[in-house]
Design a protein around this motif. Structure first.
Motif, PDB file in Angstrom:
ATOM      1  N   UNK A   1       0.827  -1.208   0.000  1.00  0.00           N
ATOM      2  CA  UNK A   1       0.000   0.000   0.000  1.00  0.00           C
ATOM      3  C   UNK A   1       0.860   1.256   0.000  1.00  0.00           C
ATOM      4  N   UNK A   2       1.825   1.320   0.914  1.00  0.00           N
ATOM      5  CA  UNK A   2       2.632   2.529   1.060  1.00  0.00           C
ATOM      6  C   UNK A   2       3.456   2.807  -0.192  1.00  0.00           C
ATOM      7  N   UNK A   3       4.074   1.760  -0.744  1.00  0.00           N
ATOM      8  CA  UNK A   3       4.884   1.940  -1.960  1.00  0.00           C
ATOM      9  C   UNK A   3       4.026   2.403  -3.127  1.00  0.00           C
ATOM     10  N   UNK A   4       2.820   1.851  -3.241  1.00  0.00           N
ATOM     11  CA  UNK A   4       1.916   2.241  -4.331  1.00  0.00           C
ATOM     12  C   UNK A   4       1.503   3.700  -4.203  1.00  0.00           C
ATOM     13  N   UNK A   5       1.206   4.131  -2.978  1.00  0.00           N
ATOM     14  CA  UNK A   5       0.822   5.532  -2.751  1.00  0.00           C
ATOM     15  C   UNK A   5       1.966   6.464  -3.113  1.00  0.00           C
ATOM     16  N   UNK A   6       3.185   6.096  -2.723  1.00  0.00           N
ATOM     17  CA  UNK A   6       4.354   6.927  -3.036  1.00  0.00           C
ATOM     18  C   UNK A   6       4.511   7.078  -4.543  1.00  0.00           C
ATOM     19  N   UNK A   7       4.463   5.973  -5.270  1.00  0.00           N
ATOM     20  CA  UNK A   7       4.691   6.016  -6.717  1.00  0.00           C
ATOM     21  C   UNK A   7       3.612   6.824  -7.437  1.00  0.00           C
ATOM     22  N   UNK A   8       2.347   6.614  -7.066  1.00  0.00           N
ATOM     23  CA  UNK A   8       1.258   7.357  -7.712  1.00  0.00           C
ATOM     24  C   UNK A   8       1.348   8.846  -7.372  1.00  0.00           C
ATOM     25  N   UNK A   9       1.657   9.159  -6.114  1.00  0.00           N
ATOM     26  CA  UNK A   9       1.759  10.561  -5.697  1.00  0.00           C
ATOM     27  C   UNK A   9       2.929  11.256  -6.378  1.00  0.00           C
ATOM     28  N   UNK A  10       4.062  10.555  -6.507  1.00  0.00           N
ATOM     29  CA  UNK A  10       5.232  11.172  -7.129  1.00  0.00           C
ATOM     30  C   UNK A  10       5.084  11.295  -8.643  1.00  0.00           C
ATOM     31  N   UNK A  11       4.370  10.348  -9.266  1.00  0.00           N
ATOM     32  CA  UNK A  11       4.131  10.440 -10.713  1.00  0.00           C
ATOM     33  C   UNK A  11       3.214  11.612 -11.029  1.00  0.00           C
ATOM     34  N   UNK A  12       2.184  11.810 -10.207  1.00  0.00           N
ATOM     35  CA  UNK A  12       1.257  12.921 -10.444  1.00  0.00           C
ATOM     36  C   UNK A  12       0.305  12.600 -11.574  1.00  0.00           C
ATOM     37  N   UNK A  13       0.410  13.323 -12.672  1.00  0.00           N
ATOM     38  CA  UNK A  13      -0.473  13.125 -13.829  1.00  0.00           C
ATOM     39  C   UNK A  13       0.185  12.161 -14.808  1.00  0.00           C
ATOM     40  N   UNK A  14      -0.245  10.910 -14.787  1.00  0.00           N
ATOM     41  CA  UNK A  14       0.412   9.882 -15.603  1.00  0.00           C
ATOM     42  C   UNK A  14       0.228  10.142 -17.095  1.00  0.00           C
ATOM     43  N   UNK A  15      -0.880  10.755 -17.470  1.00  0.00           N
ATOM     44  CA  UNK A  15      -1.147  10.968 -18.894  1.00  0.00           C
ATOM     45  C   UNK A  15      -0.102  11.856 -19.569  1.00  0.00           C
ATOM     46  N   UNK A  16       0.727  12.533 -18.797  1.00  0.00           N
ATOM     47  CA  UNK A  16       1.774  13.392 -19.365  1.00  0.00           C
ATOM     48  C   UNK A  16       2.945  12.580 -19.906  1.00  0.00           C
ATOM     49  N   UNK A  17       3.051  11.313 -19.500  1.00  0.00           N
ATOM     50  CA  UNK A  17       4.186  10.489 -19.903  1.00  0.00           C
ATOM     51  C   UNK A  17       3.782   9.643 -21.108  1.00  0.00           C
ATOM     52  N   UNK A  18       4.353   9.977 -22.252  1.00  0.00           N
ATOM     53  CA  UNK A  18       3.972   9.309 -23.497  1.00  0.00           C
ATOM     54  C   UNK A  18       4.844   8.100 -23.809  1.00  0.00           C
ATOM     55  N   UNK A  19       5.861   7.845 -22.988  1.00  0.00           N
ATOM     56  CA  UNK A  19       6.719   6.678 -23.198  1.00  0.00           C
ATOM     57  C   UNK A  19       7.366   6.281 -21.873  1.00  0.00           C
ATOM     58  N   UNK A  20       7.790   5.016 -21.747  1.00  0.00           N
ATOM     59  CA  UNK A  20       8.459   4.576 -20.512  1.00  0.00           C
ATOM     60  C   UNK A  20       9.728   5.365 -20.218  1.00  0.00           C
ATOM     61  N   UNK A  21      10.427   5.778 -21.281  1.00  0.00           N
ATOM     62  CA  UNK A  21      11.675   6.526 -21.090  1.00  0.00           C
ATOM     63  C   UNK A  21      11.432   7.849 -20.372  1.00  0.00           C
ATOM     64  N   UNK A  22      10.301   8.474 -20.660  1.00  0.00           N
ATOM     65  CA  UNK A  22       9.990   9.749 -20.018  1.00  0.00           C
ATOM     66  C   UNK A  22       9.728   9.569 -18.529  1.00  0.00           C
ATOM     67  N   UNK A  23       9.052   8.469 -18.181  1.00  0.00           N
ATOM     68  CA  UNK A  23       8.819   8.176 -16.772  1.00  0.00           C
ATOM     69  C   UNK A  23      10.131   7.845 -16.081  1.00  0.00           C
ATOM     70  N   UNK A  24      10.975   7.109 -16.774  1.00  0.00           N
ATOM     71  CA  UNK A  24      12.289   6.739 -16.241  1.00  0.00           C
ATOM     72  C   UNK A  24      13.121   7.989 -15.960  1.00  0.00           C
ATOM     73  N   UNK A  25      13.104   8.934 -16.906  1.00  0.00           N
ATOM     74  CA  UNK A  25      13.848  10.174 -16.736  1.00  0.00           C
ATOM     75  C   UNK A  25      13.240  11.038 -15.636  1.00  0.00           C
ATOM     76  N   UNK A  26      11.908  11.021 -15.530  1.00  0.00           N
ATOM     77  CA  UNK A  26      11.222  11.806 -14.502  1.00  0.00           C
ATOM     78  C   UNK A  26      11.630  11.360 -13.101  1.00  0.00           C
ATOM     79  N   UNK A  27      11.889  10.064 -12.946  1.00  0.00           N
ATOM     80  CA  UNK A  27      12.339   9.545 -11.665  1.00  0.00           C
ATOM     81  C   UNK A  27      13.825   9.818 -11.419  1.00  0.00           C
TER      82      UNK A  27
END
Length: 444
Positions: free
Chosen positions: A303-329
């Protein structure tokens, strides 16, 4: 008043760029025309002064009327200080964007002099805002920001508690070295309760045997035999401390204080975790709630890890590829290349969320574990991937590759809105071929 002429931009996009260098108590504001020319002098906004804030709004509106242009406000993302001003300007009808301070700091100076002050930085922010390729931060919805604040504070107190445990451990290493080997962790309930009552080795030796045994028996779940064994181990360690140990009058006070602080921090953590559960429960039938539930289908994500990841990602629709999410982290490589030189020591950029990286690394380690009884990997697919990487890479590099793979899996889960399924690479290729036969024919 006649409108002043504004040079035409190549992309035909006209707007006034309002640069704001945000501080804790005040902000410097500069306004730039589309051609990069600055309007007037920088203006100082006093956060606690309503008249100062209203005058800033009036200056922006006056510039809009004078040049018949809309404005866009660019604020450096400075932790928490930019948030009230950003929402204040947004409520006044202005388009507002947060920009990474790294962007403005690395931008070309507006003059050749080596100048750095808040006024000058507001000018740079205004000019940077005119760049059509500028990447801006999108402010997530309030519920995501609320969760993000909760998880960041939660882990702040986790680190504070870890620091207290380190201090307690260091204290015992000097005054009561053998005690650290008695229990699996110094912070078990049995251990802390004993140290609260008998902080020094001499206190343990002078205490009544039945009292110590009863204390262990009440807090542990392994019966009286276990309690007696631990008592014998404690007494042996206490006798050894008289030979190899150094106890000072203040040791007892410090040990008790550390334990008291540890308990208070634990109460705080419990309150934060409870608040997180309540917040998530209030979001049922919302995308955020579904994403948190979805991520928990992946092994190693609770639960805690899932909340952290969703909260830190924010608006997922902004990431059009896995590489962008990887770079965002901040997991993307920091490349060093100039002319014929290419750096061969590649490290993570670490410019994204440190908390998200921490959680992803923990998830990777959890997926590489092997069951104590079965000796079988928790996640055979990830474990095999790791072993294959270890054949040609160092272990820490292989773990990094696992983190990368897990990030890709998380992206696919959120993109497709599907729970995790443990599928081998061969099976995945077979399924893809069945679902995309025309693609396979073209490849063949």
């Amino acid at each position: 008043m006649k409108n002043k002429q504004v040079p035409e931009l190549l992309n035909g996009d006209y707007f006034l760029s309002v640069g704001l260098d945000v501080g804790a108590d005040f902000t410097w504001m500069s306004i730039a025309l589309p051609n990069g020319k600055l309007i007037g002098k920088p203006y100082k906004i006093i956060h606690a002064d309503p008249a100062s804030r209203d005058l800033a709004v009036a200056k922006i509106k006056e510039a809009q009327e004078t040049y018949s242009l809309e404005s866009r406000c660019f604020l450096e993302s400075t932790g928490i200080y930019h948030i009230p001003l950003l929402y204040f300007l947004r409520d006044k009808g202005f388009a507002c964007f947060a920009i990474n301070p790294i962007v403005t700091k690395n931008s070309t100076n507006v003059n050749i002099r080596k100048v750095h002050n808040d006024r000058f930085d507001s000018k740079k922010a205004a000019i940077v805002g005119l760049n059509s390729t500028l990447k801006v931060s999108i402010i997530p919805d309030d519920e995501v920001i609320d969760l993000r604040n909760l998880v960041r504070d939660y882990y702040y107190f986790v680190d504070e508690q870890s620091a207290i445990v380190q201090k307690l451990t260091a204290e015992l290493k000097v005054s009561f070295p053998g005690y650290l080997g008695v229990f699996s962790k110094v912070t078990t309930k049995s251990s802390l309760r004993l140290l609260e009552s008998y902080p020094l080795a001499s206190d343990m030796l002078s205490a009544n045997k039945d009292d110590i045994v009863e204390s262990i028996h009440k807090t542990a779940r392994f019966g009286e035999k276990y309690a007696l064994e631990k008592y014998e181990a404690i007494i042996a360690a206490a006798k050894d401390a008289a030979v190899f140990g150094r106890s000072l009058p203040s040791n007892a006070t410090r040990i008790k204080s550390y334990i008291s602080i540890y308990h208070k921090l634990q109460e705080t953590l419990d309150e934060f975790l409870k608040s997180m559960h309540e917040t998530v429960d209030s979001l049922k039938n919302r995308t955020v709630y579904d994403q948190i539930a979805l991520l928990q289908t992946f092994r190693g994500i609770g639960f805690l890890s899932a909340v952290v990841l969703v909260a830190e990602i924010g608006s997922f629709e902004l990431f059009t590829s896995p590489k962008k999410l990887f770079a965002y982290f901040g997991l993307d490589p920091a490349v060093k290349q100039s002319g014929k030189f290419t750096g061969d020591q590649v490290h993570m950029s670490k410019r994204g969320s440190p908390l998200a990286r921490r959680i992803l690394h923990m998830v990777a380690i959890n997926n590489l574990k092997v069951g104590k009884g079965t000796k079988e990997p928790v996640n055979p697919v990830i474990h095999k991937f790791y072993k294959d990487k270890c054949s040609s890479k160092k272990k820490e590099v292989a773990v990094g590759a696992v983190v990368h793979k897990i990030c890709n899996i998380i992206y696919a889960m959120l993109r497709d809105n599907k729970p995790y399924e443990m599928v081998t690479p061969e099976e995945h290729c077979r399924q893809y071929a069945l679902e995309h036969p025309t693609t396979q024919k073209r490849i063949a």
